[in-house]
Design a protein around this motif. Sequence first.
Motif, mmCIF file in Angstrom:
data_model
loop_
_atom_site.group_PDB
_atom_site.id
_atom_site.type_symbol
_atom_site.label_atom_id
_atom_site.label_comp_id
_atom_site.label_asym_id
_atom_site.label_seq_id
_atom_site.Cartn_x
_atom_site.Cartn_y
_atom_site.Cartn_z
ATOM 1 N N ALA A 231 0.832 -1.212 0.000
ATOM 2 C CA ALA A 231 0.000 0.000 0.000
ATOM 3 C C ALA A 231 0.864 1.259 0.000
ATOM 4 O O ALA A 231 0.558 2.240 -0.684
ATOM 5 N N GLY A 232 1.945 1.232 0.771
ATOM 6 C CA GLY A 232 2.823 2.393 0.862
ATOM 7 C C GLY A 232 3.774 2.519 -0.302
ATOM 8 O O GLY A 232 4.231 3.617 -0.627
ATOM 9 N N ALA A 238 2.605 8.435 -1.482
ATOM 10 C CA ALA A 238 2.228 7.167 -0.847
ATOM 11 C C ALA A 238 0.943 7.308 -0.035
ATOM 12 O O ALA A 238 0.534 8.413 0.336
ATOM 13 N N MET A 239 0.309 6.173 0.236
ATOM 14 C CA MET A 239 -0.891 6.154 1.072
ATOM 15 C C MET A 239 -0.577 6.724 2.459
ATOM 16 O O MET A 239 0.513 6.531 2.992
ATOM 17 N N ARG A 285 -5.704 7.166 0.662
ATOM 18 C CA ARG A 285 -4.796 7.711 -0.351
ATOM 19 C C ARG A 285 -4.973 9.227 -0.480
ATOM 20 O O ARG A 285 -6.069 9.756 -0.252
ATOM 21 N N PRO A 286 -3.894 9.942 -0.874
ATOM 22 C CA PRO A 286 -3.960 11.410 -0.977
ATOM 23 C C PRO A 286 -5.081 11.912 -1.888
ATOM 24 O O PRO A 286 -5.681 12.947 -1.614
ATOM 25 N N ARG A 353 -13.329 4.555 -0.082
ATOM 26 C CA ARG A 353 -12.002 4.141 -0.578
ATOM 27 C C ARG A 353 -11.030 3.907 0.587
ATOM 28 O O ARG A 353 -9.822 3.885 0.391
ATOM 29 N N MET A 354 -11.547 3.730 1.791
ATOM 30 C CA MET A 354 -10.697 3.545 2.967
ATOM 31 C C MET A 354 -9.996 2.181 2.942
ATOM 32 O O MET A 354 -10.437 1.238 2.275
ATOM 33 N N HIS A 355 -8.905 2.076 3.671
ATOM 34 C CA HIS A 355 -8.180 0.811 3.856
ATOM 35 C C HIS A 355 -7.960 0.614 5.355
ATOM 36 O O HIS A 355 -7.734 1.587 6.092
ATOM 37 N N VAL A 356 -8.007 -0.636 5.783
ATOM 38 C CA VAL A 356 -7.742 -0.953 7.187
ATOM 39 C C VAL A 356 -6.756 -2.117 7.231
ATOM 40 O O VAL A 356 -6.913 -3.109 6.510
#
Length: 366
Positions: A231-232, A238-239, A285-286, A353-356
């Motif tokens: 992800a990064g 980067a996220m 993400r940005p 669009r979130m990530h966990v």
Amino acid sequence: MASVTLEHVTKRFGEVVAVNDLSIEVRDKEFLVLVGPSGCGKTTTLRLIAGLEELTSGNIYIGDRLVNDVAPKDRDIAMVFQSYALYPHMSVYDNLAFGLRLRKVPKKEIDRRVHEAAEMLGISSLLNRKPKQLSGGQRQRVALGRAIVREPKVFLMDEPLSNLDAKLRVATRAELIKLHQRIQTTVIYVTHDQVEAMTMGTRIAVLRDGVLQQLDTPQTLYDHPANMFVAGFIGSPAMNFFDARLVGTPDAMYVDGGSFKVRVPADKAEKLVPYLGKEIVFGIRPEDIIDRGSAQNPPAESTVKVQVNVVEPLGSEQFVYLLTGDTEFVARMDARVPVRAGQQMEVVFDMSRMHVFDRQTQDAII
């Protein structure tokens, strides 16, 4: 043409494990990119496929043929290196023809292949020049041409664009994509540049410390990274990651980042119920952070109050570094959004669009 299969490939240099139990199947005619930071094992993997390094364990197949003990010259591969490695005393024509002459290819066939490759790469007018009379981009094309005339089953490319300036790198990248579409050969391409990987690869293999992190299409890597490292690494900027806690109830779940609290959409909350009350890493993400004034009907439960730290204008867009509590993060905004360092503002997180990620394993939960 041929596929390339790596089965549980390991390479050790003394105590150092450069490649660790790597299994990848590169399909026939595929453009596979190996990407990762310096020292992750991508060039070693390429050299193992080429036969320039000896396996510690595992198997490598080119097509259906096991090549563990096959000499590099008999593997029917062609390699393009980071350095052009051209013979300075030979003309471009002779550089292209040299490998074919060593293989005793008939003179007529050599001439045909050299002129075909030169035409394809736009270097026909340079055939009588010496390497010192060429620009960096032209030398790179000659190095590619030398591989193309071999008509190998597999092309191996080790950061072939890294010596070019930014503008020429973009142009040559497009040329390589077109070239692959034209010659339809299997290509394994090594780079540390994730933008190069995203734009060129049919699929991308992300490596870290010799271990495969994820192998998938560029869009899937971007939308569904397997862990925090992927992800990064994939995406520029980067996220953003925040240490947070999932609070509330299954029907009204929130990400509590200390200085902000945003609601989790119902379709995401289902998968997160086992983590309710636990610490997690929240990722966004940005480009999924929007100025509140530009958002249409922004939900109050997705709004975060921030302070602008730094603004980087880039013409059509701007990278805005924001502060919430003690945490700095970056948003990618339209250049027309009026922002200046020091101002207070509100932004909206696009929570669809979130990530966990799991705080302990760093693996993706959603």
